[in-house]
Enzyme design. Structure first.
Site, PDB file in Angstrom:
ATOM      1  N   SER A  38       4.585   6.518   5.041  1.00  0.00           N
ATOM      2  CA  SER A  38       3.579   4.887   4.590  1.00  0.00           C
ATOM      3  C   SER A  38       3.599   5.916   3.346  1.00  0.00           C
ATOM      4  CB  SER A  38       2.614   5.848   4.876  1.00  0.00           C
ATOM      5  OG  SER A  38       1.372   4.484   5.290  1.00  0.00           O
ATOM      6  N   CYS A  46       8.808   1.617  -3.693  1.00  0.00           N
ATOM      7  CA  CYS A  46       9.032   1.076  -4.908  1.00  0.00           C
ATOM      8  C   CYS A  46       7.870   1.208  -6.291  1.00  0.00           C
ATOM      9  CB  CYS A  46       8.255  -0.661  -4.905  1.00  0.00           C
ATOM     10  SG  CYS A  46       9.062  -1.119  -3.392  1.00  0.00           S
ATOM     11  N   ARG A  97      -6.483   6.559  13.167  1.00  0.00           N
ATOM     12  CA  ARG A  97      -5.911   5.404  13.805  1.00  0.00           C
ATOM     13  C   ARG A  97      -5.355   5.588  14.909  1.00  0.00           C
ATOM     14  NH1 ARG A  97      -2.798   2.400   8.931  1.00  0.00           N
ATOM     15  NH2 ARG A  97      -4.090   2.329   7.448  1.00  0.00           N
ATOM     16  N   ASP A 143      14.360  -2.998   6.156  1.00  0.00           N
ATOM     17  CA  ASP A 143      15.005  -2.744   5.377  1.00  0.00           C
ATOM     18  C   ASP A 143      16.469  -2.494   6.359  1.00  0.00           C
ATOM     19  OD1 ASP A 143      14.001  -3.009   3.249  1.00  0.00           O
ATOM     20  OD2 ASP A 143      14.376  -0.701   2.738  1.00  0.00           O
ATOM     21  N   TYR A 164      -4.413 -24.303 -16.393  1.00  0.00           N
ATOM     22  CA  TYR A 164      -3.784 -24.820 -18.300  1.00  0.00           C
ATOM     23  C   TYR A 164      -4.745 -24.266 -19.127  1.00  0.00           C
ATOM     24  CZ  TYR A 164      -3.846 -26.209 -23.230  1.00  0.00           C
ATOM     25  OH  TYR A 164      -4.096 -26.037 -24.204  1.00  0.00           O
TER      26      TYR A 164
END
Ligand code: NAD
Length: 453
Positions: A38, A42, A70, A284, A427
Site C-alpha cells: 500500500s 507515483c 482493518r 496494472d 472566471y
C-alpha cells in the site's frame, strides 16, 4: 468465505480493504512478495528529489496496521507461485522460509501489477543501471545517489518516468541526458505538446537525443563509470535509469488459463471478472474499457488501479459493482511546466479509422491585467462527422491537470465540441481570462472544423 488477493499495492490493497468492509466475517488474505504494501509509487520521483525525506513517507498503510485496524491478513514476503483454479488454491512460498504450500480461496483477486521493460542490451544488468517501478527500486536508486554522489545520469526513455526523473535528478545536481528511441519525446503526445516539454527540458539544461538506438552499456575506465553506446555516439555517465515502459505482470494469470486481451493484459468485464469463475483481476495487470473508443485497452495508471481494486474487492465479497471505464487521463509535472492528456491521441484515432481534426491553440492563463499569467498550449481532437470531442492535451502553466479534468469530464459525458464551448466555467482574473483557455480552445476547434482559420 476466504478471499485471497495476490499483490499488496494499489489495486490489491483496495480490493482487500473493500472486501473486508463488504464482508466483515470473511477471511481476507493478501500475499505480497515485497516487504512493503500500500504505497504511492507515483510519489517516488518527488521523494528522490529530497535527500532528507524517507521513502517510508509514501507508505499509506503498514502491514501490522492493516492487520490490526482493518482485519486483513497481510503476508508480506510471500510469493504466489501458481494459481490452481480447478482446486481453488494458490501455491505460495514464504520467502523467509523457502517452504511452499497451498492456500485455498473461495474468491481470488489477481492484482500482480506491471513490470518494467528491460531491453535485452549487453550491460543492462551492470551495477549502476536502475529501473524505477517499486518502492524497493526507489530505495536502491535513492541510496545510490546519496552514497556515490554521481555527477551524470543517462535516462533511457523520454516517457513519463523519464520526464519526472529528469527533473528529480537535475534537482539533485546531476547533469542529465535523455536518450529516446522514437523521433520525439512523449511519443503518445501531439508534437505541440512534445515540443513544449522539450523546450522546458532544454531550459533546465537537460540534454535530449531522439531517434537514438542504444547498443550497449559498458563499464568505463574508472570504477563506477559507465558508457552508453548508441548509434549517435557514446555517453559516459555515473548512472543509467532504464525507463522504456512497462508490461503487465501476467505470468501467473496466463499459466492459470486466464484469458488475455489484445493488449497482453488480463481481459476483464466491467465487474472485474476474468474468464475463470471466482477469479477477478484489477490494476496494472488488467485491461479497462476506454469510454471514447468503447474498446478494451491497457493504460496502467494508479488511480485506475485503486478504482478497479475497489470494484474487484466488493464483487469478490458478493456485491455487484461495476467499473465505469477510463478515458485515459494522465498528467505530470516537468520543472515549471505541467502536461496533461485525456482521451484518444492521433495515433489511436487513425487506428480506429476515424476522421478528426487536431486543433492547436495557445492562450494566456489569467485575466489580461492580472500578473503571473502563463502560456497554455492546447490540442483538441474532434471527430469531423459528429463534432464529438475525442481527446485533449495541454502543456503550460496554471492548473493544466485540473483543466484537463474538465475535458475528461466532457469526454465521459460524450460531449460535442459545441457543448464544450458552452460550458459554464469559473472566471476571476487570478484563475482565468474571461474565456478560459478551455473555451478558447473549443472555439478554435470549431473554426478549424469549419475550415475558417
Ligand atoms: P512510457 O511508456 O511513459 O515511456 C517509455 C518511453 O521509452 C517511450 O517514450 C518510448 O518511446 C521509449 N523507449 C522504448 N524503448 C526504448 C529504448 N530501447 N531506448 C530508448 N527509449 C525507448 O513508460 P515509463 O516512462 O517507463 O513509465 C512506465 C509507466 O508508468 C507508464 O505506463 C506511465 O504512463 C506510468 N507513469 C505515469 C506517471 C503519471 O501518470 N504521472 C508517472 C510515471 C509513470
Amino acid at each position: 468465505m476466504r478471499i485471497v488477493v495476490i499483490g499488496g499495492v494499489a489495486a490489491g490493497m483496495s480490493a482487500a480493504s473493500q472486501a473486508k468492509r463488504r464482508a466483515p466475517s470473511a477471511d481476507v488474505v493478501v500475499f505480497e512478495r515485497g516487504a512493503w504494501i500500500s504505497y504511492g509509487s507515483c510519489g517516488i520521483p518527488y521523494n528522490i528529489m529530497e535527500p532528507a525525506r524517507t521513502l517510508d513517507d509514501l507508505v499509506v498503510l503498514q502491514p501490522d496496521v492493516a492487520r490490526k485496524e482493518r482485519g486483513i491478513d497481510v503476508r508480506v514476503r510471500h510469493e504466489v507461485l501458481a494459481i490452481r483454479p480447478e482446486r481453488k488454491v494458490v501455491e505460495v512460498r514464504d520467502l523467509d522460509q523457502c517452504a511452499a504450500r497451498e492456500e485455498p480461496y473461495d474468491r481470488l483477486v489477481v492484482a500482480t501489477g506491471a513490470v518494467p521493460v528491460r531491453p535485452p542490451l549487453p550491460g543492462i544488468d551492470l551495477p549502476g543501471v536502475f529501473v524505477l517501478r517499486t518502492l524497493p527500486d526507489g530505495a536502491v536508486l535513492k541510496r545510490h545517489v546519496g552514497e556515490t554522489n554521481p555527477h551524470e545520469a543517462v535516462i533511457l526513455g523520454g516517457g513519463y518516468i523519464g520526464m519526472e526523473m529528469a527533473e528529480a535528478l537535475r534537482r539533485r545536481g546531476l547533469r542529465v541526458t535523455i536518450l529516446e528511441r522514437a523521433p520525439q519525446i512523449l511519443p503518445g503526445h501531439h508534437d505541440e505538446i512534445a515540443r513544449t516539454a522539450l523546450e522546458e527540458l532544454k531550459r533546465n539544461d537537460v540534454l535530449v537525443k531522439t531517434g537514438v538506438s542504444v547498443a550497449s552499456v559498458v563499464q568505463g575506465a574508472t570504477p563506477g563509470l559507465l558508457v552508453v553506446h548508441t548509434d549517435q555516439g557514446a555517453v559516459a555517465t555515473d548512472l543509467v535509469l532504464v525507463a522504456v515502459g512497462v508490461r503487465p505482470d501476467v505470468t501467473l494469470a496466463q499459466a492459470a488459463g486466464l484469458k488475455m486481451g489484445a493488449s497482453g493484459a488480463v481481459a476483464v468485464d466491467d465487474r472485474q471478472r476474468t474468464n475463470v469463475p471466482h477469479v477477478f483481476a484489477a490494476g496494472d495487470c488488467a485491461e479497462a474499457t476506454h469510454r471514447v473508443s468503447g474498446l478494451p485497452v491497457w493504460v496502467p495508471l494508479g488511480t485506475t488501479a485503486n478504482k478497479q481494486g475497489k470494484v474487484a474487492g466488493a464483487n469478490a465479497a458478493g456485491a455487484d459493482e461495476r467499473f465505469a471505464g477510463i478515458v485515459g487521463s494522465a498528467a505530470f509535472k516537468l520543472f515549471d511546466l505541467e502536461v496533461g492528456r485525456t482521451g484518444l491521441g492521433m495515433r489511436e484515432i487513425r487506428e480506429l479509422g476515424l476522421d478528426a481534426v487536431a486543433s492547436v491553440s495557445r492562450h494566456r492563463t489569467r485575466g489580461h491585467a492580472y500578473p503571473g499569467s502563463r502560456m497554455i498550449h492546447t490540442v483538441l481532437f474532434v471527430q469531423r462527422e459528429n463534432r464529438r470531442l475525442l481527446g485533449a492535451q495541454m502543456a503550460g502553466g496554471d492548473a493544466v491537470a485540473k483543466r484537463i479534468d474538465v475535458f475528461a469530464a466532457a469526454l465521459q459525458a460524450g460531449m460535442t465540441i459545441d457543448e464544450v464551448e458552452q460550458l459554464d466555467l469559473t472566471y476571476a482574473p487570478p484563475f482565468a481570462p474571461v474565456y478560459d483557455p478551455i473555451l478558447i480552445a473549443a472555439g478554435v476547434a470549431m473554426k478549424d472544423l469549419a475550415g475558417r482559420r
